[in-house]
Design a protein around this motif. Structure first.
Motif, PDB file in Angstrom:
ATOM      1  N   THR A 212      34.600  29.121  42.021  1.00 38.34           N
ATOM      2  CA  THR A 212      35.204  30.220  42.496  1.00 38.34           C
ATOM      3  C   THR A 212      36.221  29.884  43.212  1.00 38.34           C
ATOM      4  O   THR A 212      37.293  30.416  42.831  1.00 38.34           O
ATOM      5  N   GLU A 213      36.229  29.140  44.280  1.00 38.55           N
ATOM      6  CA  GLU A 213      37.415  28.663  45.112  1.00 38.55           C
ATOM      7  C   GLU A 213      38.507  28.213  44.244  1.00 38.55           C
ATOM      8  O   GLU A 213      39.830  28.495  44.252  1.00 38.55           O
ATOM      9  N   TYR A 215      39.325  27.979  40.939  1.00 43.24           N
ATOM     10  CA  TYR A 215      39.886  28.959  39.910  1.00 43.24           C
ATOM     11  C   TYR A 215      40.577  29.973  40.468  1.00 43.24           C
ATOM     12  O   TYR A 215      41.627  30.527  40.021  1.00 43.24           O
ATOM     13  N   TYR A 216      40.135  30.687  41.603  1.00 48.18           N
ATOM     14  CA  TYR A 216      40.706  31.539  42.265  1.00 48.18           C
ATOM     15  C   TYR A 216      42.385  30.989  42.880  1.00 48.18           C
ATOM     16  O   TYR A 216      43.417  31.735  42.713  1.00 48.18           O
ATOM     17  N   GLY A 219      44.599  30.947  39.958  1.00 47.45           N
ATOM     18  CA  GLY A 219      45.095  32.384  39.673  1.00 47.45           C
ATOM     19  C   GLY A 219      44.172  32.575  38.330  1.00 47.45           C
ATOM     20  O   GLY A 219      44.511  33.740  37.861  1.00 47.45           O
ATOM     21  N   VAL A 221      41.585  34.344  37.632  1.00 46.04           N
ATOM     22  CA  VAL A 221      40.787  35.218  38.488  1.00 46.04           C
ATOM     23  C   VAL A 221      39.290  35.501  37.840  1.00 46.04           C
ATOM     24  O   VAL A 221      38.206  35.705  38.293  1.00 46.04           O
ATOM     25  N   ASN A 222      39.560  35.497  36.426  1.00 46.62           N
ATOM     26  CA  ASN A 222      38.138  36.152  35.534  1.00 46.62           C
ATOM     27  C   ASN A 222      36.913  34.933  35.831  1.00 46.62           C
ATOM     28  O   ASN A 222      35.870  35.180  35.779  1.00 46.62           O
ATOM     29  N   ALA A 224      37.067  32.840  38.105  1.00 49.27           N
ATOM     30  CA  ALA A 224      36.480  32.739  39.787  1.00 49.27           C
ATOM     31  C   ALA A 224      35.472  33.892  39.727  1.00 49.27           C
ATOM     32  O   ALA A 224      34.302  33.782  40.591  1.00 49.27           O
ATOM     33  N   GLN A 225      35.534  35.025  39.111  1.00 51.28           N
ATOM     34  CA  GLN A 225      34.666  36.261  39.222  1.00 51.28           C
ATOM     35  C   GLN A 225      33.194  35.883  38.554  1.00 51.28           C
ATOM     36  O   GLN A 225      32.300  36.040  38.871  1.00 51.28           O
ATOM     37  N   LEU A 248      36.587  36.620  47.250  1.00 53.84           N
ATOM     38  CA  LEU A 248      37.122  37.613  46.086  1.00 53.84           C
ATOM     39  C   LEU A 248      37.497  38.863  46.548  1.00 53.84           C
ATOM     40  O   LEU A 248      38.516  39.453  46.508  1.00 53.84           O
ATOM     41  N   GLY A 251      41.069  39.646  48.145  1.00 45.48           N
ATOM     42  CA  GLY A 251      42.108  39.814  47.198  1.00 45.48           C
ATOM     43  C   GLY A 251      41.919  41.116  46.131  1.00 45.48           C
ATOM     44  O   GLY A 251      42.612  41.373  45.460  1.00 45.48           O
ATOM     45  N   TYR A 253      38.887  41.791  44.784  1.00 48.00           N
ATOM     46  CA  TYR A 253      38.056  41.344  43.687  1.00 48.00           C
ATOM     47  C   TYR A 253      36.704  41.476  43.928  1.00 48.00           C
ATOM     48  O   TYR A 253      36.296  41.528  45.263  1.00 48.00           O
TER      49      TYR A 253
END
Length: 273
Positions: A212-213, A215-216, A219, A221-222, A224-225, A248, A251, A253
């Motif tokens: 998550t960290e 990927y976020y 950028g 985001v999908n 990371a989510q 999340l 930001g 999200y």
């Protein structure tokens, strides 16, 4: 001086001949010893706890009567005796030779167990190279696949979990290092290994948070989510999920699973360990 030299050389030659004759006689005497006698002598020494002498006896038998039934039994005993003495490379060598020569033998499961145990005893701490850990895991996994009902299966399974946990821990250590260096792609590759191969270890929760960290930070985001959503679905009460949710949220999200993501698919398949 010449005469003295001749006498010295003659004496030396006679001495060599005498030694050679004695060695030949010893070999002949040893060759005359029946294999069952050598084997029983080795077993007796083993029972007495004289393991080095027992191993020597089994090695003699293997050398003098190779491929005999007693040589076959001696190989298994050599593996056990060397393992008991902490001579792990020698134990592994004997067990591997046994498996090569007699792959379908009833003692093949035990030979694999000795190999796994020998590597298991050599597993280093998490900061060092994990080759021994990988080989221990491989031997135990092969044992469970080939002989799932053997008497060694239960212990092999328990030790496989320990080895897998250590291998996952090593991947996490390297992944965290890359994450600190902001080498996010390299970090993701390490955390991915944990998610794909070591789902049943205690490290998978942190791996999902670190994904998550990472990927976020990239950028993406999908993904990371998705990592956060899978973490929340499987481990909803952990601090790792709380941290992922908080990250999340900052930001704007929230966790949301993309079922086409490799992360989502990973938790629907079978794990290796």
């Amino acid at each position: 001086m010449a005469a003295i030299l001749k006498v010295a050389l003659l004496t030396f030659a006679v001495g060599l001949a005498a030694c050679s004759s004695k060695d030949d006689l010893d070999d002949l005497e040893l060759n005359d010893t029946p294999p069952e006698v050598l084997y029983n002598e080795g077993l007796s020494l083993r029972v007495q706890g004289r393991l080095r002498q027992a191993n020597d006896k089994f090695e003699q038998l293997d050398r003098l009567y190779p491929y005999s039934e007693f040589a076959k039994k001696s190989l298994v005993n050599m593996a056990y005796v060397n393992f008991s003495r902490g001579k792990y490379p020698e134990a592994i060598s004997a067990a591997n030779r046994f498996l090569t020569l007699y792959p379908g033998n009833d003692d093949a499961a035990y030979a694999l167990y000795i190999i796994g145990q020998s590597y298991f005893r050599q597993m280093p701490d998490i900061t060092r190279d994990q080759e021994a850990t990988e080989k221990a895991a491989s031997a135990f996994q092969e044992l469970l696949q080939r002989y799932p009902d053997s008497e060694y299966a239960s212990d092999a399974e328990a030790k496989l979990r320990v080895a897998a946990d250590q291998l996952a821990g090593k991947e996490m250590q390297i992944g965290r290092y890359y994450l600190e260096k902001r080498s996010y792609v390299a970090a993701i590759n390490r955390f991915k290994v944990v998610v794909l191969r070591y789902q049943t270890t205690r490290h998978v929760e942190e791996a999902l948070f670190r994904l998550t960290e990472s990927y976020y930070a990239l950028g993406v985001v999908n993904e990371a989510q998705t990592a956060a959503a899978v973490l929340g679905h499987n481990f909803p009460d952990t601090d790792w999920y709380k941290d992922a949710y908080s990250l999340l949220s900052k930001g704007g999200y929230e966790p949301s699973e993309n079922r086409g993501s490799w992360i989502s698919k990973a938790f629907k398949g079978m794990t290796n360990f």
